[in-house]
Design a protein around this motif. Structure first.
Motif, PDB file in Angstrom:
ATOM      1  N   HIS A   1       0.763  -1.230  -0.002  1.00 17.43           N
ATOM      2  CA  HIS A   1      -0.110   0.090  -0.037  1.00 17.43           C
ATOM      3  C   HIS A   1       0.907   1.262   0.051  1.00 17.43           C
ATOM      4  O   HIS A   1       1.838   1.217   0.762  1.00 17.43           O
ATOM      5  CB  HIS A   1      -0.807  -0.009   1.212  1.00 17.43           C
ATOM      6  CG  HIS A   1      -2.294   0.818   1.067  1.00 17.43           C
ATOM      7  ND1 HIS A   1      -2.057   2.101   0.908  1.00 17.43           N
ATOM      8  CD2 HIS A   1      -3.571   0.617   0.754  1.00 17.43           C
ATOM      9  CE1 HIS A   1      -3.457   2.578   0.781  1.00 17.43           C
ATOM     10  NE2 HIS A   1      -4.225   1.711   0.636  1.00 17.43           N
TER      11      HIS A   1
ATOM     12  N   TRP B   1      -7.783  -1.809   0.731  1.00 12.85           N
ATOM     13  CA  TRP B   1      -6.792  -2.372  -0.132  1.00 12.85           C
ATOM     14  C   TRP B   1      -7.149  -1.778  -1.541  1.00 12.85           C
ATOM     15  O   TRP B   1      -6.107  -2.111  -2.421  1.00 12.85           O
ATOM     16  CB  TRP B   1      -6.859  -3.717   0.147  1.00 12.85           C
ATOM     17  CG  TRP B   1      -8.140  -4.446  -0.087  1.00 12.85           C
ATOM     18  CD1 TRP B   1      -9.257  -4.612   0.849  1.00 12.85           C
ATOM     19  CD2 TRP B   1      -8.494  -5.021  -1.443  1.00 12.85           C
ATOM     20  NE1 TRP B   1     -10.248  -5.203   0.018  1.00 12.85           N
ATOM     21  CE2 TRP B   1      -9.970  -5.509  -1.173  1.00 12.85           C
ATOM     22  CE3 TRP B   1      -7.849  -5.206  -2.520  1.00 12.85           C
ATOM     23  CZ2 TRP B   1     -10.500  -6.098  -2.404  1.00 12.85           C
ATOM     24  CZ3 TRP B   1      -8.669  -5.628  -3.682  1.00 12.85           C
ATOM     25  CH2 TRP B   1      -9.864  -6.166  -3.514  1.00 12.85           C
TER      26      TRP B   1
ATOM     27  N   LYS C   1      -4.733   0.996  -3.290  1.00 16.20           N
ATOM     28  CA  LYS C   1      -3.206   0.792  -2.586  1.00 16.20           C
ATOM     29  C   LYS C   1      -2.319   1.738  -3.715  1.00 16.20           C
ATOM     30  O   LYS C   1      -0.857   1.611  -3.249  1.00 16.20           O
ATOM     31  CB  LYS C   1      -2.982  -0.809  -2.649  1.00 16.20           C
ATOM     32  CG  LYS C   1      -3.026  -1.500  -3.850  1.00 16.20           C
ATOM     33  CD  LYS C   1      -2.571  -2.989  -3.719  1.00 16.20           C
ATOM     34  CE  LYS C   1      -3.467  -3.688  -2.669  1.00 16.20           C
ATOM     35  NZ  LYS C   1      -2.754  -4.933  -2.349  1.00 16.20           N
TER      36      LYS C   1
END
Length: 933
Positions: A50, A262, A265
């Motif tokens: 990330h 997520w 990222k």
């Protein structure tokens, strides 16, 4: 910003050339190869990556080939170097990545139908993308689910050990609450020490988890992602104005998510200076008040006007509004427009705040109006407007992040404004900022600071005075800046000539050496930021102490210089907007002075109505006084709750009981609404459109995510109807219509989230007025309204908790599960031991105003000689122990601090506990048991 410690933002790395898939690209030497690849637009799979934190290299998915290397390398942890030849595609890489997916799936439960991440799972996506159709050696971990946390459940059977939760917590938030542990033959994520998770509960770990290993207790098993309607809006709690996603199903809020995920990222690491996309515990877990069963659903009218005999009864909207109109018209006809006043919360939208002041001034004809910005923020606004010609903080989040020195005065920033606090944390972690924290508590940010200055309660302003004295005494003055105004500098030197650093050191508890060191750090930093908050603007002499901070910035050359400035924090989301929209008797919209003839003519013409006299007006405290005296007969209260907020010594209840008409417009039946003649049900921010202005000056969208609860209406809709009933046609059919009017009157105000750059203009003040007034603010400084003595040796502070915001958050069951109303005084362990107190002891707390009995609890952040009680709760009503002072310039009431005596009542709390105490303790134990379950 890339891999530590190869480069830092202040040391420019060399530019190198390398080849990626046959294409020549340039990059900074030593940065993450994965970043270089993603910047070309090529997305290589990576489940542990990330951009907001440093590469970790655990998932084995981001494999690429590098010429000269025998095997594929993990591109996230590989460093870009000159001459590299990199290949990101090919059947060999596809098969290698496929094996990595199969490895993760081999110990992953195939429980997708009951997993909250089903359809929103990176492992699912990777399995599909890499054509994984068979698992030959799959086995189960069979790890019991960890449900000890009050808000998060940890299912380590699903965990792929990517480390994203640990890294965002440690690197970005600098909380470091999670760790890997080898247990049962598998690597698992647990709270530090393998105990129940006890942290800030921001939920960023939940946000970045690419699978269903971390789940939200409040929404578990209630949805599938594709069933939810996602609305991007602005959080309604603090002044940070965070963007978030309200996710609803069948007109019910199921969960709140953040831009941080997520799924997002990929990005430029430098962009994190403007925010990392996360939200705090209040935003993520404090949504239940929106569709609470306690919400008002229909208008209520008290048929018998006498209090308390008359009972509030449900009444149709048309009848209720006609009653409001008739009674207001009757009072205006009989007593005049000055017999009517209004109060409004800064949790309303800009459009509603604008409409409120227009209704009061142009329709009713009164300038007796105010907002919750009066509780402190107006001290800052009035001070910087007077001295600098600006009306808000002069810097933004990026300036804070990149500052080389930050002076935090009187702010427990991680509790009040958690996401602005993350900017300070990044300044420490990435930009190596020297942070000076001046507060009476050992705050979380003080633990990270270079110079934590724990001062005697109530002496924050005195410490600032010491900094100014030290800068002058040690000739740390910026000659170029001050040379333009030699008379002003001479006046300041005369003002502090009799100030003794030794006396300041004795009263603050900070040595002269540390005061001098802090002054030197701030003065010599090329980019230096001042951030003040409740410990300055809500304490006696708040207005003058902001001016002292301006003095400090001026003499050190920190006004107008890039990356420097004087700033504040706001508690409620739209305190800045309330001032900007003119919801204060001294201001018209745009912060034009109410007595400015040109501005008055402009708005009178635009509104087609004469404005109240330029000399008229009343602020919060004056309104209450006039209610008590009978001068004000009717009060229109929108979202405010002065009965629950202000100390009993102000006798707010009696003041309101004198009224002939009290109208309360609120989502809930507040203590103030219980006294009202008419109660109108209002929508929350989730049920309407509009904008908020955050502390940076960004105008941010509020979007409707659900239908109004019951028959509640947006505040602007009620105001429009009220104006029409009183004979003025407000032809607004939506909040956008109100925006259009504001845009015409205040061109450029709607800045689409990009605040206009402010340039402080101190020259006019320094040339005209400064010399005459500077001496008065360096005279005798009051430590507090009440005086410390041997009989009252403890400084009692009322302040905010991280888990709450005002009284609104106490309507959110999720936050009450984390931080219930304990009714206990927070004390230092040493003081408790000295007084012979335990957590089973009840104490009597006595101030000049009276005494109360309550329990006590040990709090590591509370320093010896002080104590703390959360301002969100009135059980017991600690606010009633507070003396009240009113700022002579701004009218801001000060009631957050008192000197008190603490003495034990009983060592056995249960023996003398009231039924309310016993019920509260039982509820608290039940909440703890639920957390352990």
């Amino acid at each position: 910003m890339a891999l530590k410690p190869v480069t830092t933002p202040d040391i420019e790395a060399a530019t190198v050339e390398l080849s990626i898939d046959g294409r020549t690209v340039t990059a900074k030497d030593g940065v993450s190869l994965y970043d270089v690849i993603s910047n070309t637009g090529k997305i290589v799979p990576a489940m542990c990556y990330h951009y907001t934190f440093d590469p970790f290299g655990s998932c084995g998915m981001c494999l690429v080939t590098v010429e000269g290397k025998k095997a594929p390398v993990r591109s996230c942890t590989a460093k870009a170097a000159a001459g590299m030849v990199v290949r990101t595609d090919g059947d060999d890489l596809f098969q290698a990545r496929k094996k990595a997916v199969e490895k993760h799936l081999s110990v992953h439960p195939l429980d997708c139908p009951v997993c909250d991440a089903d359809g929103h799972c990176e492992l699912q996506d990777m399995a599909f993308q890499h054509q994984v159709t068979n698992l030959a050696n799959a086995k189960q971990k069979l790890i019991p689910e960890d449900t000890r946390s009050p808000v998060l459940d940890f299912n380590m059977n699903r965990c792929i050990a990517c480390g994203e939760c640990i890294n965002v917590c440690k690197d970005v938030l600098m909380i470091d609450a999670l760790q890997f542990i080898k247990k049962g033959g598998f690597t698992q994520v647990v709270a530090k020490g393998d105990t129940a998770l006890a942290c800030e509960f921001c939920g960023d770990c939940l946000a970045v988890c690419p699978v269903g290993a971390i789940t939200n207790k409040y929404s578990k098993y209630l949805y599938k992602p594709w069933q939810l309607r996602k609305t991007t809006t602005t959080c309604n709690y603090c002044g940070d104005g965070c963007q978030m996603h309200l996710e609803t199903k069948d007109n019910e809020v199921v969960r709140v998510t953040s831009p941080l995920s997520w799924k997002n990222k990929w990005g430029d690491r430098g962009d994190t200076a403007q925010g990392h996309g996360g939200i705090c515990v209040r935003g993520r877990f404090g949504f239940q008040y929106i569709d609470s069963q306690a919400r008002l659903r229909q208008p209520l009218v008290r048929r018998d006007r006498k209090l308390p005999e008359g009972k509030l009864t449900e009444t149709p909207w048309l009848e209720a509004m006609q009653t409001v109109v008739d009674r207001l018209a009757e009072i205006k006809a009989k007593h005049g427009a000055q017999a009517i006043a209004g109060l409004i919360t800064a949790r309303c939208t800009n459009e509603e705040l604008y409409l409120f002041q227009k209704l009061m001034r142009a329709v009713i004809g009164t300038n007796q109006l105010d907002s919750s910005s009066r509780y402190g923020h107006l001290n800052f606004v009035r001070a910087v407007q007077h001295s600098l010609g600006v009306g808000r903080m002069t810097n933004d989040w990026e300036d804070i992040t990149k500052a080389k020195a930050i002076l935090l005065v009187g702010t427990n920033i991680t509790e009040t404004n958690p996401l602005t606090a993350v900017r300070v944390k990044e300044a420490i972690r990435v930009y190596k900022s020297q942070v000076i924290v001046v507060d009476s508590a050992q705050t979380n940010i003080a633990k990270l600071a270079s110079y934590p200055m724990v001062v005697t309660p109530g002496t924050e302003g005195l410490f600032v005075q010491g900094l100014v004295k030290s800068v002058i005494e040690h000739d740390l003055i910026d000659a170029e800046t001050t040379g333009k105004h030699p008379e002003a500098l001479a006046a300041l030197k005369r003002a502090v000539a009799d100030v003794s650093l030794e006396t300041i050191a004795a009263r603050t508890g900070i040595s002269v050496e540390l005061i001098n060191e802090a002054a030197s750090i701030f003065a010599e930093a090329p980019r230096a930021i001042i951030l003040c908050a409740e410990g300055v603007v809500r304490r006696p002499d708040g207005y003058l102490n902001v001016l002292k901070l301006v003095d400090l910035a001026w003499i050190t050359g920190k006004l107008g210089r890039p990356g420097c400035g004087v700033n504040t924090l706001t508690e409620e989301v739209n305190e800045q907007g309330a001032v900007d929209m003119g919801a204060a008797p001294e201001f018209l919209p745009g912060q034009a002075r109410f007595d400015d003839e040109a501005a008055r003519d402009k708005f009178a013409k635009a509104w087609g109505a004469a404005l109240p006299a330029a000399s008229s007006g009343a602020n919060l405290m004056e309104i209450l006084q006039r209610c008590r005296s009978g001068a004000i007969k009717a009060l229109y209260v929108v979202g405010e709750n002065p009965v629950a907020t202000l100390p009993a010594s102000l006798d707010v209840r009696t003041a309101l009981e004198q009224l002939e008409l009290l109208i309360c417009q609120d989502p809930f039946m507040t203590e103030t609404a219980q006294l009202a003649h008419i109660v109108l049900p209002a929508c929350t921010y989730a049920e309407k459109e509009g904008t908020f202005t955050n502390l940076e000056g960004k105008v941010l969208r509020v979007r409707q995510s659900m239908d109004p609860i019951g028959e509640s209406l947006p505040d602007w809709h009620v105001m429009t109807s009220l104006a029409s009933g009183l004979g003025s046609q407000f032809e607004y059919e939506s909040s956008q219509d109100i925006q259009s009017e504001i845009m015409k009157l205040l061109p450029g105000y709607y800045n689409l989230g990009e605040p206009r750059t402010l340039s402080p203009r101190p020259d006019a003040y320094l040339s005209n007025g400064y010399v005459a007034e500077v001496g008065s603010r360096y005279g005798v400084v009051r430590e507090a309204v009440s005086e410390r003595n041997d009989h009252r040796p403890f400084g009692l502070v009322m302040g905010q908790l991280l888990y709450h915001s005002g009284k609104l958050s106490t309507q959110a069951s999720g936050l009450l599960t984390i931080a219930p109303s304990a009714g206990r005084l927070h004390m230092n362990a040493q003081d408790m031991e000295r007084l012979g107190l335990t957590e089973e002891t009840r104490v009597r707390v006595t101030s000049e105003q009276g005494s109360l009995e309550m329990g006590v609890k040990d709090d590591l952040s509370v320093m010896p000689g002080s104590c703390f009680f959360p301002e969100h709760f009135n059980d017991p009503p600690v606010k009633d122990l507070m003396p009240v002072a009113v700022d002579s310039v701004t009218g801001v009431p000060y009631f957050k601090f008192a000197w008190v005596k603490i003495e034990p009542v009983s060592r056995d709390a249960s023996a003398h506990a009231t039924p309310q105490d016993k019920a509260r303790d039982k509820a608290r134990e039940k909440a703890k048991d639920k957390g352990r379950a």
